[in-house]
Design an enzyme around this catalytic site. Structure first.
Site, mmCIF file in Angstrom:
data_model
loop_
_atom_site.group_PDB
_atom_site.id
_atom_site.type_symbol
_atom_site.label_atom_id
_atom_site.label_comp_id
_atom_site.label_asym_id
_atom_site.label_seq_id
_atom_site.Cartn_x
_atom_site.Cartn_y
_atom_site.Cartn_z
ATOM 1 N N PHE A 5 0.704 -1.295 0.017
ATOM 2 C CA PHE A 5 -0.059 -0.083 -0.024
ATOM 3 C C PHE A 5 0.888 1.257 0.058
ATOM 4 C CE2 PHE A 5 0.935 -0.099 4.470
ATOM 5 C CZ PHE A 5 0.913 1.234 4.830
ATOM 6 N N LYS A 13 -1.161 -7.242 -9.285
ATOM 7 C CA LYS A 13 -2.028 -7.164 -7.952
ATOM 8 C C LYS A 13 -1.554 -6.304 -7.032
ATOM 9 C CE LYS A 13 -2.970 -8.390 -4.363
ATOM 10 N NZ LYS A 13 -3.171 -7.178 -3.337
ATOM 11 N N GLU A 50 -4.960 -3.770 -2.146
ATOM 12 C CA GLU A 50 -6.321 -3.713 -2.099
ATOM 13 C C GLU A 50 -6.617 -2.520 -1.112
ATOM 14 O OE1 GLU A 50 -4.739 -5.629 -0.480
ATOM 15 O OE2 GLU A 50 -5.747 -6.776 1.028
ATOM 16 N N SER A 110 5.592 -7.036 3.496
ATOM 17 C CA SER A 110 6.044 -6.992 4.732
ATOM 18 C C SER A 110 6.774 -8.420 4.541
ATOM 19 C CB SER A 110 4.958 -7.274 5.930
ATOM 20 O OG SER A 110 4.168 -8.174 5.105
ATOM 21 N N CYS A 126 9.379 1.796 3.522
ATOM 22 C CA CYS A 126 10.387 0.953 3.570
ATOM 23 C C CYS A 126 11.784 1.278 3.949
ATOM 24 C CB CYS A 126 10.391 -0.319 2.748
ATOM 25 S SG CYS A 126 10.923 0.457 1.130
ATOM 26 N N GLU A 129 9.390 -3.730 13.098
ATOM 27 C CA GLU A 129 9.029 -2.769 12.230
ATOM 28 C C GLU A 129 7.701 -2.216 12.498
ATOM 29 O OE1 GLU A 129 7.720 -3.717 8.049
ATOM 30 O OE2 GLU A 129 8.814 -2.002 7.384
#
Ligand code: NAD
Length: 496
Positions: A149, A173, A176, A226, A281, A381
């Site tokens: 995301f 993909k 969402e 992740s 990240c 994280e």
């Protein structure tokens, strides 16, 4: 309410699974759309379309492919403002930051326009008498990208620009949580003249991802997300015979040596720690203060914090937006609570709500001092606007801290000592290193990737590694004998 459909064969296709997911504006907390969630059958339908398109696309000349890439680059540059607004609405990051991610994605498209050069093989004349040997690289067929995301435009561009330029068809993909950027890119590809079916978007959750991982028609999977999911993607995808690169999470340390320029280090800590509300990240989440710079450094960072303007990302005066969801905001706040209970000093407390907008998933910028390596605020994280300061006495302790950490994405050192910086680059176990640069995301003509639990697979993303990942090598050994000069020889071919 808006409905976000798939994009298959060059057109929107409404979902047929009967399942949809909600899409929110994190700055207001309102649901703004619902997104189709694909079934395995819908993924298979997209792959079938992509397989047909891939057969044709690999025959397109390098100059034709390059022309499409140039046109796509032009359209993306022209319309980046519109795309940035979409990213801000669904992700929450401020407009300038959304523009920044698109600019970095554009670099990948620019790199891919050079595909005629990038696909060059090598040639050896007279490898044996009358024999020439040459290497070529060919596309894999259909490749898939599964994206997170936090960079809904840039990370898909990291993947699809190179994959498509190399002659593959691509099935994306996207996350969402903020799926509209993917559809915007799909429309631009079409407008740029990319044949229908070469770029497809299938929205979905685990069901769609699992269908991708086992589909025999998909040759390779690029993943960013992740660490637990990256590991799962790598193990499942490779078990099904696919080439997989799976980039995972991070815990990036910024080491500040006693001789560092204090203001530059404090500015960098703020920018890299709180930009995009820490949902990067490559965000800095740990500042390692070496020796007696710790007190002035914490003071300098703390003094800057009240000036960080928090608000709706679509307001140009905002510098830091909300987190992606209420659940994530609460999880990040919980880490701060646990850190405090474990003995960390809360220098600035983002849980205090007075200066935060009333609606939306906001959390203030948080600074924790005296964090130690056993605390969960250090080990995990967090992916939020929380900067932890760990104090150590020596350079060696600082390097050991980074090297003992589970992750190895990015790291940075702040110092005026060139020798120390050079030693750091040699010593440190991380894939991307900054010297007085807090977010060392490589330019598009290098490749992006971490070490340890930050990457599964052996291929970094985009740049030269990207070309290698999305193509396979072939070596041709050829002889053009004069008529009547051949003879039978059952011995193993010799080169002399
Ligand atoms: P995520 O792992 O939750 O999701 C990533 C993708 O995997 C999404 O498309 C999602 O739909 C899918 N997914 C989620 N759960 C799944 C499951 N159980 N099975 C199959 N697929 C699943 O990550 P996120 O929250 O979207 O993104 C944030 C994470 O991504 C952070 O950990 C961040 O560090 C990481 N990230 C890493 C990089 C990098 O380059 N290393 C870059 C950006 C983000």
């Amino acid at each position: 309410m808006d409905y976000i459909a798939h994009w298959i064969g060059g057109a929107e296709r409404a979902g047929g699974s009967g399942r949809v997911g909600p899409v929110f504006n994190p700055a207001t907390g309102e649901q703004i759309a619902e997104v189709a969630l694909a079934s395995a059958g819908e993924v298979a339908a997209a792959v079938a379309v992509a397989q047909e398109a891939a057969k044709e696309w690999r025959t397109a000349s390098l100059s034709k492919r390059s022309a499409v890439l140039f046109k796509f680059r032009e359209l993306l540059a022209e319309r980046s403002g519109e795309l940035a607004a979409i990213v801000t609405t669904e992700h929450g990051k401020v407009l300038a930051d959304a523009g920044g991610e698109i600019a970095r994605g554009l670099e990948n498209v620019e790199f891919a326009t050079g595909i005629p050069h990038l696909m060059k093989g090598s040639f050896s004349e007279q490898a044996a008498t009358g024999v020439d040997v040459y290497s070529i690289r060919q596309p894999l067929g259909v490749v898939a990208g599964i994206t997170p995301f936090n960079f809904p435009a840039m990370v898909p561009l990291w993947m699809c620009a190179t994959a498509i330029a190399a002659g593959n068809a691509f099935v994306l993909k996207p996350s969402e949580k903020d799926p509209s950027a993917a559809l915007f890119l799909a429309r631009l590809w079409k407008e740029a003249g990319l044949p229908d079916g070469v770029f497809n978007v299938v929205h979905g959750d685990k069901e769609a991802v699992d269908a991708i991982l086992v589909h025999p028609g998909i040759a390779a999977v690029s993943f960013v997300g992740s660490t637990p999911i990256a590991k799962y993607i790598y193990e499942t995808g490779t078990a099904h015979g696919k080439r997989v690169q799976a980039l995972g999470g991070a815990k990036n340390h910024m080491i500040v040596l006693p001789d560092a320029e204090l203001d530059a280090a404090a500015d960098a800590a703020i920018s890299a720690g709180y930009g995009a509300a820490g949902e990067r990240c490559m965000a800095i989440s740990v500042v390692v203060a070496v020796g007696d710079i710790a007190d002035p450094l914490v003071e300098a960072i703390a003094a800057r914090l009240p000036k960080v303007r928090i608000g709706d990302g679509s307001d140009p005066s905002s510098e830091m937006g909300p987190l992606i969801s209420a659940q994530h905001r609460d999880k990040v706040a919980d880490y701060v609570t646990k850190g405090e209970a474990a003995g960390a000093t809360v220098v600035a407390d983002g849980r205090e709500r007075e200066n935060l907008p009333e609606r939306g998933y906001f959390l203030g910028a948080t600074l924790l001092d005296n964090v130690t390596p056993e605390m969960t605020v250090y080990t995990d994280e967090i992916f939020g606007p929380v900067l932890s300061v760990v104090r150590v006495e020596t350079y060696r302790e600082a390097v050991d801290l980074v090297n003992n950490n589970e992750y190895g994405n990015g790291t940075a050192i702040f110092t005026r000592d060139g020798g120390a910086a050079r030693q750091f680059q040699f010593d440190v176990d991380a894939g991307m290193v900054g010297v007085n640069v807090p977010i060392p995301v490589p330019v598009a003509y290098y490749s992006f990737g971490g070490w340890k639990a930050s990457l599964f697979g052996d291929s970094h993303m985009y740049g030269p590694d990207g070309i290698h990942f999305y193509t396979r090598g072939k070596v041709v050994t050829s002889r053009w004998p004069d008529p009547g000069t051949s003879s039978v020889d059952l011995g193993f071919p010799q080169t002399r």
